[in-house]
Design an enzyme around this catalytic site. Structure first.
Site, PDB file in Angstrom:
ATOM      1  N   ASP A   1      53.187 105.812 -55.410  1.00 37.13           N
ATOM      2  CA  ASP A   1      53.443 104.422 -55.819  1.00 37.13           C
ATOM      3  C   ASP A   1      52.658 104.123 -57.093  1.00 37.13           C
ATOM      4  O   ASP A   1      51.953 105.000 -57.605  1.00 37.13           O
ATOM      5  CB  ASP A   1      53.118 103.430 -54.689  1.00 37.13           C
ATOM      6  CG  ASP A   1      54.105 102.270 -54.674  1.00 37.13           C
ATOM      7  OD1 ASP A   1      54.257 101.625 -55.734  1.00 37.13           O
ATOM      8  OD2 ASP A   1      54.743 102.008 -53.639  1.00 37.13           O
TER       9      ASP A   1
ATOM     10  N   HIS B   1      58.303 102.056 -59.083  1.00 36.79           N
ATOM     11  CA  HIS B   1      57.036 102.359 -58.397  1.00 36.79           C
ATOM     12  C   HIS B   1      56.460 103.700 -58.871  1.00 36.79           C
ATOM     13  O   HIS B   1      55.997 104.509 -58.085  1.00 36.79           O
ATOM     14  CB  HIS B   1      57.246 102.357 -56.877  1.00 36.79           C
ATOM     15  CG  HIS B   1      57.446 100.966 -56.333  1.00 36.79           C
ATOM     16  ND1 HIS B   1      56.414 100.081 -56.110  1.00 36.79           N
ATOM     17  CD2 HIS B   1      58.578 100.294 -56.008  1.00 36.79           C
ATOM     18  CE1 HIS B   1      56.888  98.934 -55.655  1.00 36.79           C
ATOM     19  NE2 HIS B   1      58.212  99.031 -55.589  1.00 36.79           N
TER      20      HIS B   1
ATOM     21  N   GLU C   1      62.953  97.845 -55.793  1.00 37.61           N
ATOM     22  CA  GLU C   1      62.224  97.009 -56.761  1.00 37.61           C
ATOM     23  C   GLU C   1      62.099  97.644 -58.148  1.00 37.61           C
ATOM     24  O   GLU C   1      61.006  97.727 -58.705  1.00 37.61           O
ATOM     25  CB  GLU C   1      60.834  96.698 -56.201  1.00 37.61           C
ATOM     26  CG  GLU C   1      60.909  95.937 -54.890  1.00 37.61           C
ATOM     27  CD  GLU C   1      59.557  95.635 -54.283  1.00 37.61           C
ATOM     28  OE1 GLU C   1      59.394  94.516 -53.768  1.00 37.61           O
ATOM     29  OE2 GLU C   1      58.672  96.500 -54.289  1.00 37.61           O
TER      30      GLU C   1
END
Ligand code: ACM
Ligand code: ZN
Length: 568
Positions: A194, A264, A328
């Site tokens: 991440d 990410h 995302e």
């Protein structure tokens, strides 16, 4: 006459020694068929017979049960017939098991490792909780007589862990797997990468861990301008990851690694800035949230990189599924006035032209579809399948992908309606980083939300799905993101007993679920966790906050084991 009355008195005495049929039964997840009868079987020093037809992994699982029994009772078992017989029954499904407990003998049947693991877990939960401890305990070491025929409702019973935001050692990860096995979960989703830290050693790209595994401090709570000033990081070597794969496999758990892409990725970009749209420089993130910078979709070097990483992922992880993230990617919250890099990058623009993608709101989703599809093809060519977060469904997802529904249930429902397999992990029920109580000031600081164990328990995975779409739901998972969780005590407090509730959603047929019964079983499970030395939240008993730990003093635990040693 006198002889007859002595005989009747003796019969009455015998009958009074016979334990009546138990009224309660505290095994979690509750078995799908339980028929308890009168009487008990004494396991102390029992004979154990293991069917030579069982495979080595199943024999080893039985041996772990036997070792726990010997440690907790303080008495060796005997390898002989006439006690507990573990028998391979090839007609049972791989996760199914049958227990037949009579006063003088116990028969345990399964066809494969998972069935034997679950049979042993059920037996352990039917014994005094001290079976989970590491020392001898004076208890009434008996099982209730009866028959249990059990198998799970869902094939995919997952729990996720985020070692990127906070790092969990191999020993801590094994404890997590131990708890998962106790409640019959079988998939461990390991979120290895991440923005705040890359945790997987990759031989071909050493800077991922030399550089990407370390951040220059961590934000304090939600004060985005703050930094605690403490350099933080860590990573798992190839050998350590293989150790986790093996440890999990022994307990019937498949490890599903996640390489989250193309978003990410700030930790990877910091190590290899040429993989981003701007070329950097980048810095491993020290705050939480969604980053703007992601992998460049127009640069073929990015796909060489991803294939190199995924090649090593496949060398370490034998799982059928590899999680490729996909969440995302756009609209990062840290720099609201900056455009998404894919909107302004010449290489990404060239790629869109090459693919015939027109400008407009769908353009970025279609470009993400291209990235997902290329990675999917590479993994499929190597015999693996992909799982992606539900954003991968936007645009045109390539058939064969499995969708993990996290933004509520709608992504999973849409995926199943379109013929994709789906795993339900809706944040409204399955985000264990949310608060467990409304009295937030008493709880450790959390990301937000409100998810008490009752709400977790109330989730029905087939709600909103047609009978035709239901078979696409492979199962259910909960996620434990660790932005605000830095210690094992806190991690376990967030995990339990919510994971116990999750286990009943995953395992129990819908008509077997009953919150009142489940809630009543939690006292037994709390003592089991005490014996394991694992923390948990006691908000269901009105005790909120980490200060109620350790859960019980050793004296309280010993007293409980004397007073109330049974789950039935
Ligand atoms: C997620 O929670 N971003 C999958
Ligand atoms: Zn680009």
């Amino acid at each position: 006459m006198k002889r007859i009355s002595i005989f009747i008195a003796a019969l009455a005495l015998l009958a009074s020694c016979q334990r009546p049929v138990p009224q309660a039964f505290s095994v979690i997840p509750y078995p799908n068929e339980v028929n308890l009868t009168e009487g008990t079987y004494n396991v102390k020093g029992t004979a154990i017979a293991v069917d030579p037809a069982m495979d080595e992994a199943s024999k080893a699982a039985v041996q772990r049960f036997v070792s726990a029994l010997e440690t907790a009772t303080g008495v060796k078992t005997k390898q002989a017939d006439g006690g507990i017989a573990f028998v391979r029954n090839a007609s049972l499904a791989p996760e199914q098991y049958v227990l037949d407990i009579q006063p003088k003998a116990v028969r345990v049947e399964a066809s494969a490792l998972n069935g034997f693991v679950y049979a042993c877990e059920t037996l352990k939960q039917m014994l005094p909780p001290a079976i989970y401890g590491s020392s001898k305990a004076q208890c009434d070491w008996v099982l209730p007589c009866g028959r249990i025929e059990d198998q799970p409702r869902f094939a995919y019973r997952g729990m996720h862990l985020d070692p990127s935001r906070h790092f969990w050692s191999i020993e801590e990860t094994k404890r997590y797997l131990d708890v998962m096995a106790t409640y019959k979960l079988n998939r461990f989703h390991w979120h290895l990468t991440d923005d705040q830290g890359w945790r997987m050693e990759v031989k071909a790209y050493p800077r991922l861990t030399e550089v990407g595994a370390w951040r220059n401090g961590t934000v304090v709570k939600k004060d985005w301008s703050s930094n605690d000033g403490i350099r933080y990081g860590g990573f798992y070597t190839r050998e350590q990851m293989k150790e986790i794969v093996g440890y999990a496999a022994e307990r019937g758990i498949t490890v599903i690694p996640e390489i989250d892409l193309p978003g990410h990725m700030v930790a990877a970009l910091t190590a290899y800035p040429e993989l981003g749209c701007t070329g950097g420089p980048y810095e491993v993130w020290t705050r939480w949230g969604v980053a703007k910078d992601i992998l460049c979709a127009g640069n073929d070097q990015v796909f060489t990189f991803l294939e190199g990483v995924l090649k090593e992922v496949m060398e370490i992880f034998p799982s059928e599924y590899i999680h490729i993230g996909g969440d995302e990617c756009f609209g990062g919250d840290a720099e609201p006035n900056r455009p998404d890099p894919w909107d302004v990058c010449p290489k990404c623009a060239a790629r869109m032209r090459q693919l015939g993608i027109k400008k407009g709101p769908q353009a970025k989703h279609l470009l993400q579809n291209y990235v997902t599809d290329r990675v999917q093809k590479y993994l499929n060519d190597n015999g693996r399948k992909i799982i992606g977060w539900d954003e991968v469904l936007e645009g045109n997802l390539t058939p064969g992908a499995t969708v993990m529904s996290w933004r509520g249930v709608k992504g999973g429902i849409e995926a199943a309606n379109k013929g994709f397999d789906a795993i339900m992990t809706p944040n409204s029920y399955m985000y264990f980083d949310y608060y467990q109580s409304k009295e937030r000031d008493k709880e450790p600081f959390a990301i937000g939300g409100f998810l008490p164990v009752e709400n977790v328990y109330s989730y029905e995975p087939f709600e909103g799905l047609t009978p035709e779409a239901q078979p696409h739901i492979l199962g259910v998972q909960a996620n434990l993101w660790t932005e605000y969780i830095a210690t094992p005590e806190h991690l376990e407090y967030m995990l339990l007993p919510r994971m116990c509730a999750l286990s009943e959603i995953q395992w129990c047929n819908a008509d077997r679920k009953d919150f009142a019964r489940f809630n009543g079983s939690l006292d037994h499970t709390f003592f089991m966790l005490d014996a394991m030395g694992v923390n948990y939240c006691k908000d269901v008993r009105g005790l909120i906050g980490l200060e109620y730990q350790p859960a019980r003093t050793p004296e309280e635990l010993e007293q409980y084991l004397k007073d109330n040693p049974r789950s039935w």
